[in-house]
Design a protein around this motif. Structure first.
Motif, PDB file in Angstrom:
ATOM      1  N   HIS A  25      48.767 144.642   8.335  1.00  0.00           N
ATOM      2  CA  HIS A  25      47.343 144.423   8.552  1.00  0.00           C
ATOM      3  C   HIS A  25      46.557 145.491   7.788  1.00  0.00           C
ATOM      4  CE1 HIS A  25      43.601 145.203  10.967  1.00  0.00           C
ATOM      5  NE2 HIS A  25      43.486 143.915  10.738  1.00  0.00           N
ATOM      6  N   ASN A  26      45.506 145.073   7.082  1.00  0.00           N
ATOM      7  CA  ASN A  26      44.635 145.997   6.382  1.00  0.00           C
ATOM      8  C   ASN A  26      43.337 146.102   7.176  1.00  0.00           C
ATOM      9  OD1 ASN A  26      42.793 147.281   4.705  1.00  0.00           O
ATOM     10  ND2 ASN A  26      43.614 146.348   2.850  1.00  0.00           N
ATOM     11  N   PRO A  27      43.122 147.222   7.887  1.00  0.00           N
ATOM     12  CA  PRO A  27      41.918 147.333   8.718  1.00  0.00           C
ATOM     13  C   PRO A  27      40.630 147.419   7.889  1.00  0.00           C
ATOM     14  CG  PRO A  27      43.165 149.381   8.758  1.00  0.00           C
ATOM     15  CD  PRO A  27      43.985 148.382   8.000  1.00  0.00           C
ATOM     16  N   ASN A  28      40.715 147.820   6.626  1.00  0.00           N
ATOM     17  CA  ASN A  28      39.522 147.912   5.783  1.00  0.00           C
ATOM     18  C   ASN A  28      38.974 146.538   5.432  1.00  0.00           C
ATOM     19  OD1 ASN A  28      39.698 150.742   5.732  1.00  0.00           O
ATOM     20  ND2 ASN A  28      41.071 150.675   3.992  1.00  0.00           N
ATOM     21  N   THR A  29      39.861 145.583   5.209  1.00  0.00           N
ATOM     22  CA  THR A  29      39.424 144.233   4.839  1.00  0.00           C
ATOM     23  C   THR A  29      39.604 143.234   5.960  1.00  0.00           C
ATOM     24  OG1 THR A  29      41.608 143.699   3.940  1.00  0.00           O
ATOM     25  CG2 THR A  29      39.982 144.628   2.400  1.00  0.00           C
ATOM     26  N   MET A  30      40.196 143.704   7.089  1.00  0.00           N
ATOM     27  CA  MET A  30      40.479 142.836   8.238  1.00  0.00           C
ATOM     28  C   MET A  30      41.339 141.641   7.826  1.00  0.00           C
ATOM     29  SD  MET A  30      39.274 144.516  10.683  1.00  0.00           S
ATOM     30  CE  MET A  30      39.452 143.362  12.014  1.00  0.00           C
ATOM     31  N   THR A  31      42.362 141.901   7.029  1.00  0.00           N
ATOM     32  CA  THR A  31      43.264 140.841   6.582  1.00  0.00           C
ATOM     33  C   THR A  31      44.693 141.169   6.997  1.00  0.00           C
ATOM     34  OG1 THR A  31      43.592 141.927   4.438  1.00  0.00           O
ATOM     35  CG2 THR A  31      41.840 140.268   4.577  1.00  0.00           C
ATOM     36  N   HIS A  32      45.503 140.124   7.062  1.00  0.00           N
ATOM     37  CA  HIS A  32      46.934 140.250   7.315  1.00  0.00           C
ATOM     38  C   HIS A  32      47.684 139.763   6.099  1.00  0.00           C
ATOM     39  CE1 HIS A  32      47.457 141.239  11.596  1.00  0.00           C
ATOM     40  NE2 HIS A  32      46.249 140.723  11.718  1.00  0.00           N
ATOM     41  N   CYS A  33      48.861 140.318   5.908  1.00  0.00           N
ATOM     42  CA  CYS A  33      49.729 139.869   4.825  1.00  0.00           C
ATOM     43  C   CYS A  33      50.689 138.847   5.411  1.00  0.00           C
ATOM     44  CB  CYS A  33      50.490 141.057   4.252  1.00  0.00           C
ATOM     45  SG  CYS A  33      51.565 140.631   2.880  1.00  0.00           S
ATOM     46  N   ILE A  34      50.640 137.611   4.914  1.00  0.00           N
ATOM     47  CA  ILE A  34      51.512 136.557   5.419  1.00  0.00           C
ATOM     48  C   ILE A  34      52.183 135.852   4.253  1.00  0.00           C
ATOM     49  CG2 ILE A  34      50.191 136.127   7.511  1.00  0.00           C
ATOM     50  CD1 ILE A  34      49.024 133.652   6.032  1.00  0.00           C
ATOM     51  N   GLY A  35      53.349 135.309   4.496  1.00  0.00           N
ATOM     52  CA  GLY A  35      53.996 134.434   3.530  1.00  0.00           C
ATOM     53  C   GLY A  35      54.854 135.143   2.508  1.00  0.00           C
ATOM     54  N   ALA A  36      55.787 134.381   1.993  1.00  0.00           N
ATOM     55  CA  ALA A  36      56.656 134.817   0.909  1.00  0.00           C
ATOM     56  C   ALA A  36      57.120 133.559   0.194  1.00  0.00           C
ATOM     57  CB  ALA A  36      57.848 135.596   1.449  1.00  0.00           C
ATOM     58  N   SER A  37      57.099 133.598  -1.117  1.00  0.00           N
ATOM     59  CA  SER A  37      57.418 132.374  -1.853  1.00  0.00           C
ATOM     60  C   SER A  37      58.886 132.265  -2.240  1.00  0.00           C
ATOM     61  CB  SER A  37      56.554 132.271  -3.115  1.00  0.00           C
ATOM     62  OG  SER A  37      56.829 133.363  -3.968  1.00  0.00           O
ATOM     63  N   TYR A  38      59.564 133.376  -2.427  1.00  0.00           N
ATOM     64  CA  TYR A  38      60.961 133.372  -2.854  1.00  0.00           C
ATOM     65  C   TYR A  38      61.172 132.519  -4.102  1.00  0.00           C
ATOM     66  CZ  TYR A  38      62.081 135.755   1.440  1.00  0.00           C
ATOM     67  OH  TYR A  38      62.130 136.670   2.446  1.00  0.00           O
ATOM     68  N   ASP A  39      60.246 132.597  -5.021  1.00  0.00           N
ATOM     69  CA  ASP A  39      60.331 131.862  -6.281  1.00  0.00           C
ATOM     70  C   ASP A  39      61.112 132.708  -7.280  1.00  0.00           C
ATOM     71  OD1 ASP A  39      60.006 130.460  -8.619  1.00  0.00           O
ATOM     72  OD2 ASP A  39      57.816 130.448  -8.563  1.00  0.00           O
ATOM     73  N   ARG A  40      62.336 132.306  -7.596  1.00  0.00           N
ATOM     74  CA  ARG A  40      63.190 133.080  -8.504  1.00  0.00           C
ATOM     75  C   ARG A  40      62.706 133.039  -9.953  1.00  0.00           C
ATOM     76  NH1 ARG A  40      69.351 131.670  -6.916  1.00  0.00           N
ATOM     77  NH2 ARG A  40      68.918 131.186  -4.770  1.00  0.00           N
ATOM     78  N   LYS A  41      61.885 132.068 -10.281  1.00  0.00           N
ATOM     79  CA  LYS A  41      61.401 131.949 -11.654  1.00  0.00           C
ATOM     80  C   LYS A  41      60.167 132.800 -11.907  1.00  0.00           C
ATOM     81  CE  LYS A  41      63.273 127.357 -11.976  1.00  0.00           C
ATOM     82  NZ  LYS A  41      63.035 126.166 -11.201  1.00  0.00           N
ATOM     83  N   HIS A  42      59.416 133.102 -10.870  1.00  0.00           N
ATOM     84  CA  HIS A  42      58.176 133.862 -10.981  1.00  0.00           C
ATOM     85  C   HIS A  42      58.451 135.261 -10.432  1.00  0.00           C
ATOM     86  CE1 HIS A  42      53.527 133.626 -10.618  1.00  0.00           C
ATOM     87  NE2 HIS A  42      53.908 134.862 -10.796  1.00  0.00           N
ATOM     88  N   ILE A  43      59.043 136.121 -11.241  1.00  0.00           N
ATOM     89  CA  ILE A  43      59.461 137.436 -10.746  1.00  0.00           C
ATOM     90  C   ILE A  43      58.634 138.567 -11.359  1.00  0.00           C
ATOM     91  CG2 ILE A  43      61.795 136.743 -10.118  1.00  0.00           C
ATOM     92  CD1 ILE A  43      62.739 137.965 -12.782  1.00  0.00           C
TER      93      ILE A  43
END
Length: 159
Positions: free
Chosen positions: A4-22
């Motif tokens: 969680h970033n309290p400065n922007t009031m955002t959460h980090c969610i998700g992961a793509s696991y895209d092996r081609k986009h590294i």
């Protein structure tokens, strides 16, 4: 638990696991897919529909992860000694050649923040010879040599 970033009031969610986009370049498709995955994973909950991924404010990063998405935790095998013993004994190998006093905890992937405390306790218990906090079947799934052990059990070459 997500960062969680309290400065922007955002959460980090998700992961793509895209092996081609590294790389660490912003990927609008991955951004949209992560929002869609969140909505699919937690249906029938109102707040999920309030998550806005249209602002293209994602953070790209690369996480270490294993093929089976489980971390590697425990004593590190000596691959050369293991390979030589396997060549001599075949699948009748009963002893795992390990490096003395060399342990690892890596490949924690996208849930490392939540799994690291328990895995650290596991590693400390193993190093100190204390009772291990997880059942044997879970320990086997986390062992750093699990991929080689599976190959040995199937009588396949290690490399």
């Amino acid at each position: 638990m997500t960062p969680h970033n309290p400065n922007t009031m955002t959460h980090c969610i998700g992961a793509s696991y895209d092996r081609k986009h590294i790389d660490t370049d912003f990927d609008s498709i991955a951004q949209q897919e992560n929002g869609d995955k969140l909505k699919a994973c937690i249906p029938n909950v109102g707040w999920v529909n309030e998550v806005d991924t249209s602002d293209n404010q994602s953070r790209q990063g690369i996480r270490t992860v294993s093929r089976d998405h489980l971390p590697f935790v425990g004593q590190v095998a000596n691959f050369e000694a293991l390979s030589n013993a396997y060549d001599e004994q075949g699948s009748q190998l009963h002893q795992l050649a390990q490096h003395p006093e060399l342990y690892c905890m890596l490949g924690l992937g996208s849930r490392g923040l939540s799994s690291a405390p328990l895995l650290a306790e596991l590693l400390a218990s193993e190093i100190c010879g204390d009772p291990l906090p997880l059942p044997v079947d879970v320990l086997n799934e986390l062992h750093p040599s699990r991929t080689w052990i599976k190959r040995i059990n199937k009588a396949k070459p290690l490399s």
